[in-house]
Design a protein around this motif. Sequence first.
Motif, PDB file in Angstrom:
ATOM      1  N   GLU A 175       0.848  -1.182   0.000  1.00 18.20           N
ATOM      2  CA  GLU A 175       0.000   0.000   0.000  1.00 18.20           C
ATOM      3  C   GLU A 175       0.888   1.238   0.000  1.00 18.20           C
ATOM      4  OE1 GLU A 175      -3.684   2.110   2.417  1.00 18.20           O
ATOM      5  OE2 GLU A 175      -2.781   0.255   3.150  1.00 18.20           O
ATOM      6  N   PHE A 176       0.638   2.159  -0.933  1.00 20.84           N
ATOM      7  CA  PHE A 176       1.437   3.373  -1.076  1.00 20.84           C
ATOM      8  C   PHE A 176       0.612   4.591  -0.715  1.00 20.84           C
ATOM      9  CE2 PHE A 176       3.135   0.253  -4.033  1.00 20.84           C
ATOM     10  CZ  PHE A 176       4.500   0.337  -3.834  1.00 20.84           C
ATOM     11  N   SER A 177       1.305   5.640  -0.303  1.00 21.65           N
ATOM     12  CA  SER A 177       0.635   6.925  -0.121  1.00 21.65           C
ATOM     13  C   SER A 177       0.634   7.668  -1.451  1.00 21.65           C
ATOM     14  CB  SER A 177       1.355   7.759   0.939  1.00 21.65           C
ATOM     15  OG  SER A 177       2.638   8.153   0.480  1.00 21.65           O
ATOM     16  N   LEU A 178      -0.284   8.617  -1.592  1.00 27.34           N
ATOM     17  CA  LEU A 178      -0.350   9.413  -2.820  1.00 27.34           C
ATOM     18  C   LEU A 178       0.934  10.184  -3.032  1.00 27.34           C
ATOM     19  CD1 LEU A 178      -2.024  10.383  -5.225  1.00 27.34           C
ATOM     20  CD2 LEU A 178      -2.931  12.193  -3.748  1.00 27.34           C
ATOM     21  N   SER A 179       1.515  10.709  -1.951  1.00 28.22           N
ATOM     22  CA  SER A 179       2.746  11.493  -2.093  1.00 28.22           C
ATOM     23  C   SER A 179       3.897  10.633  -2.612  1.00 28.22           C
ATOM     24  CB  SER A 179       3.128  12.126  -0.753  1.00 28.22           C
ATOM     25  OG  SER A 179       3.374  11.128   0.223  1.00 28.22           O
ATOM     26  N   GLN A 180       3.957   9.364  -2.187  1.00 26.90           N
ATOM     27  CA  GLN A 180       5.003   8.475  -2.689  1.00 26.90           C
ATOM     28  C   GLN A 180       4.881   8.274  -4.199  1.00 26.90           C
ATOM     29  OE1 GLN A 180       4.184   5.181   0.012  1.00 26.90           O
ATOM     30  NE2 GLN A 180       6.247   5.329   0.841  1.00 26.90           N
ATOM     31  N   LEU A 181       3.645   8.075  -4.671  1.00 24.79           N
ATOM     32  CA  LEU A 181       3.448   7.823  -6.098  1.00 24.79           C
ATOM     33  C   LEU A 181       3.593   9.108  -6.915  1.00 24.79           C
ATOM     34  CD1 LEU A 181       0.558   5.203  -6.007  1.00 24.79           C
ATOM     35  CD2 LEU A 181       3.032   4.878  -5.915  1.00 24.79           C
ATOM     36  N   ALA A 182       3.244  10.251  -6.315  1.00 24.98           N
ATOM     37  CA  ALA A 182       3.465  11.534  -7.001  1.00 24.98           C
ATOM     38  C   ALA A 182       4.959  11.772  -7.181  1.00 24.98           C
ATOM     39  CB  ALA A 182       2.824  12.674  -6.208  1.00 24.98           C
ATOM     40  N   ASN A 183       5.744  11.484  -6.151  1.00 26.11           N
ATOM     41  CA  ASN A 183       7.196  11.639  -6.261  1.00 26.11           C
ATOM     42  C   ASN A 183       7.778  10.696  -7.303  1.00 26.11           C
ATOM     43  OD1 ASN A 183       7.275  13.607  -4.257  1.00 26.11           O
ATOM     44  ND2 ASN A 183       7.633  12.123  -2.614  1.00 26.11           N
ATOM     45  N   ALA A 184       7.208   9.511  -7.385  1.00 25.36           N
ATOM     46  CA  ALA A 184       7.728   8.507  -8.320  1.00 25.36           C
ATOM     47  C   ALA A 184       7.488   8.884  -9.776  1.00 25.36           C
ATOM     48  CB  ALA A 184       7.084   7.149  -8.024  1.00 25.36           C
ATOM     49  N   ASN A 213       5.285  14.088 -10.082  1.00 20.10           N
ATOM     50  CA  ASN A 213       3.966  14.695  -9.902  1.00 20.10           C
ATOM     51  C   ASN A 213       3.039  14.417 -11.087  1.00 20.10           C
ATOM     52  OD1 ASN A 213       2.144  16.012  -8.246  1.00 20.10           O
ATOM     53  ND2 ASN A 213       2.552  18.000  -9.155  1.00 20.10           N
ATOM     54  N   PHE A 214       3.070  13.168 -11.561  1.00 17.26           N
ATOM     55  CA  PHE A 214       2.210  12.725 -12.664  1.00 17.26           C
ATOM     56  C   PHE A 214       2.366  13.645 -13.885  1.00 17.26           C
ATOM     57  CE2 PHE A 214       0.123  11.553  -8.640  1.00 17.26           C
ATOM     58  CZ  PHE A 214       0.143  10.176  -8.774  1.00 17.26           C
ATOM     59  N   SER A 215       3.609  13.867 -14.224  1.00  9.32           N
ATOM     60  CA  SER A 215       3.907  14.789 -15.328  1.00  9.32           C
ATOM     61  C   SER A 215       3.540  14.197 -16.676  1.00  9.32           C
ATOM     62  CB  SER A 215       5.401  15.142 -15.328  1.00  9.32           C
ATOM     63  OG  SER A 215       6.175  13.990 -15.657  1.00  9.32           O
ATOM     64  N   LEU A 216       3.347  15.060 -17.643  1.00  8.03           N
ATOM     65  CA  LEU A 216       3.011  14.646 -19.003  1.00  8.03           C
ATOM     66  C   LEU A 216       4.125  13.781 -19.587  1.00  8.03           C
ATOM     67  CD1 LEU A 216       0.906  14.896 -21.256  1.00  8.03           C
ATOM     68  CD2 LEU A 216       2.149  16.917 -22.076  1.00  8.03           C
ATOM     69  N   GLU A 217       5.369  14.084 -19.218  1.00  3.76           N
ATOM     70  CA  GLU A 217       6.508  13.318 -19.738  1.00  3.76           C
ATOM     71  C   GLU A 217       6.495  11.869 -19.255  1.00  3.76           C
ATOM     72  OE1 GLU A 217       6.692  16.220 -18.202  1.00  3.76           O
ATOM     73  OE2 GLU A 217       7.228  17.548 -19.883  1.00  3.76           O
ATOM     74  N   ASN A 218       5.876  11.644 -18.106  1.00  2.16           N
ATOM     75  CA  ASN A 218       5.826  10.291 -17.549  1.00  2.16           C
ATOM     76  C   ASN A 218       4.600   9.506 -18.004  1.00  2.16           C
ATOM     77  OD1 ASN A 218       7.753  11.725 -15.747  1.00  2.16           O
ATOM     78  ND2 ASN A 218       7.750   9.786 -14.660  1.00  2.16           N
ATOM     79  N   VAL A 245      -2.070   5.933 -17.270  1.00  3.66           N
ATOM     80  CA  VAL A 245      -0.926   5.161 -16.801  1.00  3.66           C
ATOM     81  C   VAL A 245       0.344   5.989 -16.930  1.00  3.66           C
ATOM     82  CG1 VAL A 245       0.368   3.013 -17.017  1.00  3.66           C
ATOM     83  CG2 VAL A 245      -2.081   3.040 -17.538  1.00  3.66           C
ATOM     84  N   TYR A 246       1.131   6.011 -15.854  1.00  7.04           N
ATOM     85  CA  TYR A 246       2.386   6.770 -15.815  1.00  7.04           C
ATOM     86  C   TYR A 246       3.544   5.835 -15.491  1.00  7.04           C
ATOM     87  CZ  TYR A 246      -0.761  10.773 -15.299  1.00  7.04           C
ATOM     88  OH  TYR A 246      -1.753  11.707 -15.483  1.00  7.04           O
ATOM     89  N   LYS A 247       4.693   6.154 -16.054  1.00  3.99           N
ATOM     90  CA  LYS A 247       5.908   5.459 -15.656  1.00  3.99           C
ATOM     91  C   LYS A 247       6.419   6.101 -14.377  1.00  3.99           C
ATOM     92  CE  LYS A 247      10.601   4.230 -17.079  1.00  3.99           C
ATOM     93  NZ  LYS A 247      11.649   4.332 -18.128  1.00  3.99           N
ATOM     94  N   GLY A 248       6.874   5.283 -13.431  1.00  2.56           N
ATOM     95  CA  GLY A 248       7.382   5.812 -12.174  1.00  2.56           C
ATOM     96  C   GLY A 248       8.594   5.053 -11.696  1.00  2.56           C
TER      97      GLY A 248
END
Length: 684
Positions: free
Chosen positions: A362-371, A374-379, A389-392
Amino acid sequence: MTQTPSPFALLFAAVISQLLPFSVVVVVTGLGSASTIAISYGSNTVCGVLAGETNQRVECYKGGRAIAVEPNISFALLSGGRDFFCGLKSDGVMFLCWDGSSFVPKRVYFNSSAGLRDLSVGDDHVCGVENVTGVAKCWYRGEDESKRGSFVAPNGVKFASITSGRGFSCGVLMDDIKSVRCWGNSSIGLDIEKQFRNVSMLSLVAGDSHVCGLNVTGYLVCNGRNDSGQLDVPKGSSGYGFEFDGLAMGVNHSCAIRSVNGTVVCWGGNAGFELEGNGVGELSFESIVAGVNITCGLTTRNLSVVCWGPGSNRTMGDLPLQKIIPGQCVQGSCSCGVRQNSRAMRRQRSGTSSKHGDRAEEFSLSQLANATNNFSLENRIGSGSFGTVYKGKLFDGREVAIKRGDISLKLKKLQDKENAFQSELAFLSRLHHKHLVGFVGFCEEKEERLLVYEFMKNGALYDHLHLKENIDKASSILNSWKVRIKIALDAARGIEYLHSYAVPPIIHRDIKSSNILLDANWTARVSDFGLSLMGPESEDEYMVTKAAGTVGYMDPEYYELNVLTVKSDVYSFGVVLLELLTGKRAILKNEDEEGPPINMAEFIAEKISVGELERILDPRVGLPDKKEMEAVELLAYMALHCVNLEGRERPSMNDIVANLERALALCDDSHGSISSISISIGSE
């Protein structure tokens, strides 16, 4: 042997134990499986792993007060015995045991290269399961040395999970059958093992002299002694399995959490656990544990511990402990603060012990945002059934794909998003196969819903077949007939597992080239279970449900009649086979620009049936050489059967796998002919 339900798969089943010095003195039994609560019945102590602190430290209740237990480090699981309780460190490399009177810690196990993933304390013995090997190890802490040899776990046997009763332990084997093995100095264990013979189990929880657990179809099965009706499981209301969740077994009573709303039902115990009138029956629980004649549960409302039963003659109310973690965390891999609504996830995880012992994180939202920056377009790398779907890259260096539910959905679509999320979480957590996408974990935080998968380095099959950059013949390794047949075989094996080996069978409902992913070794894996449903037990049966899927891939029978069978997935897979053959999309543009789009399956199937196969093959791969031609023909005629308009005329996935194996072998073998080998299809 009795039945009852519970959605997804058991869980931290109970530490069969008891507790506390209330007005009525109670004899209790601290037996069962690991949880985040443990009870040492001889010392009248209840302990828990705390939420919301830097470390997941242990706190205990004894003598009317809370006691901070040393050392101040993070623990994943606790389990209690007669005069002691034990805790497994979050990284699994060590477990400690404490005397329930003095709370002096003693290190029992430490091995940095062979960590444990499960811990189970019986009356006076402890057993654990090695994370990698699945081998069980046991330690005897009693005074009778003659019993020590009885607690040696079966040699060379690998366990998915274990549980302990008074004088015995049992475990679910890490094999295809998921059979039960028991050992110890009590004949009860061997009797229970005999009663579970030929029953495939997902999980077990032990009481004093009985054991209950979920079988592979999600029904609750109980075996052992039945002195007071502790085996007489009440029949669930749905009749479909997975109706019950967490379990707790005492000496002569049993309790379970209803998965639909988290409330508790108990049976046995000479009717001493009636919940009407004491307020407990209205509460929702995350997990429960039991003693001789008392049960305690971790409430969903505020993660407090509440106890009830004839041992107190009243509801005991909230114990003065801080908030307890509702489910196991691994240090650094999840947000271990207060987590509401975690019960649903835990149900998924309960049956998730695969042959590799995997656990959902189980992950926190902040952990996945950092990964994901911040859910960038490049990812951003694609989309799925309910989101983007984002690469992290996680904090520990793992590359992952993170599917984030669309937070901009209109209100009327929010439930669809939630259903897709819960469906995919449910299926991914209980399915483990080399040709299914690897599941890492999830995040449920406020309105956010995210799923985390292993990153598939080579993307989706669809991209290699249809994106502009792959038009050039030399641009992709997929421009080889042998590689394309191998990818078809990989995907077919994944779907075959869903249809033939998952219990109950699973119908994917959205098989398409964009849901077939390729890992770093170009191994194909089926992904996206957002639309999946548990199917009927037999290929001859069907379900009536509203059609769902993707245009161009959807079974015409299903679309027109709302009749769903495993053969609906076969049709969709047939379209994928035609994509591999032709390089064309499932829906073709009409040469007459004013005409409607053309269904590729119908168009290509007609070409194959009239002998024009060579004219429709993907020019990027070119015409097969002599030894490949038979394999490509076999692939083509297999696809032709798959997209038959009548489902009963389509092959099963077992037939498809067998024929694709033959096709792959033909790529390296120039002997034989298409007429001599024929297509193996079992008629319905």
